[in-house]
Design an enzyme around this catalytic site. Structure first.
Site, short mmCIF file in Angstrom:
data_model
loop_
_atom_site.label_atom_id
_atom_site.label_comp_id
_atom_site.label_asym_id
_atom_site.label_seq_id
_atom_site.Cartn_x
_atom_site.Cartn_y
_atom_site.Cartn_z
N GLY A 1 0.82 -1.20 0.00
CA GLY A 1 0.00 0.00 0.00
C GLY A 1 0.86 1.25 0.00
O GLY A 1 2.07 1.20 0.24
N CYS A 2 0.24 2.39 -0.28
CA CYS A 2 1.01 3.63 -0.40
C CYS A 2 1.51 4.10 0.96
O CYS A 2 2.69 4.40 1.14
CB CYS A 2 0.18 4.70 -1.09
SG CYS A 2 -1.46 4.95 -0.41
N TYR A 3 0.61 4.18 1.95
CA TYR A 3 1.06 4.61 3.28
C TYR A 3 2.09 3.64 3.85
O TYR A 3 3.08 4.05 4.47
CB TYR A 3 -0.14 4.66 4.25
CG TYR A 3 -1.08 5.82 4.10
CD1 TYR A 3 -0.65 7.13 4.36
CD2 TYR A 3 -2.40 5.63 3.74
CE1 TYR A 3 -1.54 8.20 4.26
CE2 TYR A 3 -3.30 6.70 3.64
CZ TYR A 3 -2.86 7.98 3.90
OH TYR A 3 -3.73 9.03 3.80
N THR A 4 1.84 2.35 3.65
CA THR A 4 2.74 1.36 4.21
C THR A 4 4.11 1.41 3.53
O THR A 4 5.14 1.25 4.21
CB THR A 4 2.12 -0.05 4.10
OG1 THR A 4 1.33 -0.12 2.91
CG2 THR A 4 1.22 -0.33 5.28
N SER B 1 5.62 4.06 2.43
CA SER B 1 6.33 5.19 3.02
C SER B 1 6.71 4.92 4.46
O SER B 1 7.86 5.14 4.88
CB SER B 1 5.45 6.44 2.92
OG SER B 1 6.05 7.53 3.57
#
Lengths: 331, 331, 331, 331
Positions: free
Chosen positions: D139-142, D144
């Site tokens: 995922g995107c948040y993960t 980062s």
């Protein structure tokens, strides 16, 4: 003039710390036949360019004052500098056989220079650039507006009334990267305004000069620029009153033929209006043609990236042309 | 007709869950002589308005289907509804002596209704509203453009060529509050595009109808709307070719006299270009006049809030006028 | 101290050409019991305020250097000035019986001044302002964060671990209205960054000082501010580890009681997350409470307008309190 | 497994009409060793992709329903589809020796799949992908947040308190390209809000699963996502309380060693805060390390492009790794 592709074009970029300078660097570090040899930035001299723009990392080079340029190992200098800077140095460079591509407005009215709108003046650029020369890179509004108007003014100049309107809309980057209260975020977000109305913008005489040359008659446009709350992108909406009976089919035919072999010109169909975001970071221009039948008016909208096609990628297109590379090399 | 100021005007607002509905609510909950009695919102019926717009708290009222309106205790209904909705109900309301202010386009072409652009048609509005009537509230682009053009077309219609151009630029809220992919944030931020070119926008016939009435001759404008990446605000840039010799001083005089007593019209000086943000959340219009001497063209730019002066605050201005309140009451 | 409501409070505003100065002017020209007598703006001295901010028209007043203030007809001076300016003049004003509300950071650490967070320190403000005094108006981040944390730290300070995190997110107007390249539109749109991490922001010691006072124990927060690409609005997300077993129901009860009579504090329900736009141009703060059961962590988010509740409207709330007006007069 | 570089990797892209699909297409049409053979887009089946995204022109290909895919000439399928779609087809593809890179959340918790965060799990990805397999793209948040936390949790897991806070801030494109009122421009510009607090976001269990694996102990983070008014870009600000005495010099050393050979990870110096715009359209992550000495807290901020490194370019990085190309090929 540069047929030896084993050698790279050695370029200098002056004005490296501005938005057009940054775009030139981004394009040229990925250009297979160019090599950046010098970065000029008087106000940032001594700083590393990747400290100013960390996104460039791992590319790194120290910015220097223009006076430090070593002319022996340079083939071409891009000037992305404030108006007035390039003209101080351009002649000396030409005398030393170094090409100059001037992204500022210094040479756009100089008959000794060639106007670098490749799609319109390709033959003239090739002709005049056999030896080192100054290429006056077009302004951003003028790039967009001239691409929109040239096919008609070149093909059927007598079919249009001379009361031509160009309504320009530009992202804020066109105002440059500098400390001015009027362009800070809070002044401009959720805001829109015209500026320099009534012929006060320097692109107006540039429009008149170039369009008159294309039309082979005196053209005097109305040009009204507007500041749009976005960073990048530019749209011109041009209005031409038709004084002869010409159908939209004929007009589309004129455009299609005029831009037949142009890879950077995208003529949209009737129901697809140009979005400036489609042109971002590219050398493309998106054109839309509309004839308002009830007023016999032609509305031509044209979208570009003001910093790329309107400045830096167009400058590289000129370099490619002059150095006999495929025009889209690195673009 | 409403001289008893001890009583409040009892209003209904249909289309309460949209942006113009929200603005109407915000204005009217602070209006000293109005009281909201009904909120209609068919798609949100049953919800409390402060759940939809928590910023309205502590104001709270349940949204209902229009059919539930209790007409006995209503003096006026604002329709901030999709086109086609108001015309279904307006006649019945009039018959029951209830005023209708229609912010949709349903009645702008209906000769039985009055066109509610107060600065231009004040006397006619007063005259026709002695009994319950339908006021067709002007469109947003037309409000801005007509305010810019009326002084000239009213005073010296023969001094301008009939090839009038109106380049419109609007914030995204003009597209409404609804689920459409084309208006989601990621599609529109850092983007700009024209739409409905060539006479396809419904405000074009509205321009022609009203401007012809003002000029006492047939006017047929070119109108090109553009979507600007901001939520609120609208600018029109109008281009008029002068066919008689009139100085900018005379033109300024015409505007100053035409709008002499108008508290919402701000005529800017030559060096102050209108910024849409100055008009936000207000009923003001900012006008700028420029004569391009070299082309004999008048460029009139006009900035408003598309949702306030272009819709909701103008609707309240109409209410104030009709109910014999000071025009700026609550505005 | 000001019970004679027939007289208006005569105010001066220093720093009139900034964003907080502009907001003060907007609020005070509509305030029924205040009258602006002086506008100080050293860098814009001699200019009319409606030339700087045309949206203020028809209000007009010349900006002057602070030295020109006529103290005989002033009751209160707001300082919306750069840090360091207010402290030069504040003592003299107090000695002449003129109240000072300092929106800068000059007096927030001065034990002789009262900290003007009305919802928390109302009694103390009333007590200390019986005679002319200096009110230190809170910072924007601290206003939001302290409103979020005070109910817990005041009521059950021992129930939370002292490792408190405050993640702050502010619109760009917080950086002021000044010529700096780092805050121009093109640098900040479509961009987001933290700044002044690790205790470098001046609001960190302000948090510690005030929260320690509220909790009656030493508090040392982590505070990380971020710059968000919007002009106005501010959100703090505060994280508190619970070290005692307290349910979300009990926590909501603590908040509801603590803010029971506060008209500007809106406690949202569980499924309604605060949107900064709800607070724009208002003195409201929107609070949301969430207990993460799996980590026993309380997440309190708080949304305000950084320029209104975070500065100017809060300053007027202080004025209202001190001058014995209803706290929401003119707000 | 793909050492024959004379052949191109034949790829299918499902979900072609979304933002991650668009990014995949842009990357892959310029990828020297890949060839797009199929575009799946159920809701846009029958349309040409360059009609949906005119910026792709001259690239053109018809979108089809997934069922129409011809599996005989496909080596790999990217699924940039809504959650639940990929798992319906992935097993069949694997059985036919076709690689699956799943950008949705379907396989991130499946022990039979490999988690495609190359910088952390490169060896495992290489090991498990010798035959056709499913790579669960993070995922995107993960992406980062895990890049920010892995060096510490991998090297000195016992030096940090387990009360880890991850404050996430994402551009709106993360919400997808779909018709929802809550994400239209007017709802979100000049606005900021948290969402899915208290563990309701699906990236929270993903954080816990992967970070626990890295730390070899159970990790349970607090994760609070926020919607930022920009289209692209994502920042996580992570807060770790140090429970052992470790200097910032040691911490920088841990990061420098952990990411020593990683070309996409840029560790910034102390005074350079990450700007999300630096990461746009790239596979880079910019990390900033800060130790707050007074609270013994480590604040690690991490900036990526949510659609590129957070989805599509990372997916291509996985493809490159699996097909034994240089990891940055085409990136």
């Amino acid at each position: 003039m540069f047929k030896d592709l084993s050698k790279k074009i050695r370029v200098g970029i002056c004005g490296a710390s501005g938005y057009t300078g940054l775009a030139l660097i981004k394009i040229l570090i990925n250009h297979p036949h160019a090599e950046i040899k010098f970065l000029g930035a008087n106000s940032s001299a001594g700083q590393y360019i990747d400290d100013i723009f960390p996104e460039l990392s791992p590319f790194s080079m120290k910015c220097e004052e223009f006076e430090n340029i070593s002319l022996v190992d340079i083939d071409l200098v891009f000037f992305a500098t404030p108006n007035g800077f390039c003209e101080r140095y351009s002649k000396e460079l030409i005398e030393r056989d170094i090409y100059v591509i001037d992204l500022s407005a210094d040479h756009r009215f100089d008959d000794n220079c060639v106007y670098g709108l490749v799609e319109i003046f390709r033959e003239e650029i090739i002709e005049k650039s056999k030896d080192a020369c100054i290429i006056a890179n077009p302004g951003c509004y003028t790039t967009s507006g001239i691409l929109a108007l040239a096919p008609i003014l070149s093909s059927i100049p007598d079919a249009v009334d001379d009361h031509i309107i160009i309504d320009g809309k530009s992202g804020i980057s066109g105002a440059g990267r500098k400390a001015e209260t009027r362009i800070i975020f809070t002044e401009l977000n959720e805001n829109l305004s015209p500026y320099n109305l009534g012929g006060k913008h320097r692109h107006r005489p540039e429009f008149n000069r170039i369009l008159s040359k294309i039309a082979h008659k005196q053209i005097n446009v109305n040009f009204a620029p507007h500041l749009i709350p976005m960073s990048f992108g530019l749209l011109t909406t041009s209005y031409l009153k038709l004084i002869k009976n010409i159908s939209i089919v004929e007009i589309r035919k004129i455009f299609n033929e005029y831009y037949e072999d142009e890879i950077f010109i995208k003529i949209l169909d009737e129901n697809t209006y140009p979005n400036t975001k489609w042109a971002l970071k590219s050398n493309n221009a998106f054109l839309h043609l509309c004839k308002d039948e009830s007023t016999n008016t032609l509305i031509i909208s044209s979208a570009i990236d003001n910093i790329y096609k309107g400045a830096s990628s167009q400058a590289v297109q000129n370099m490619n042309l002059v150095f006999e590379l495929a025009e889209n090399t690195g673009l």
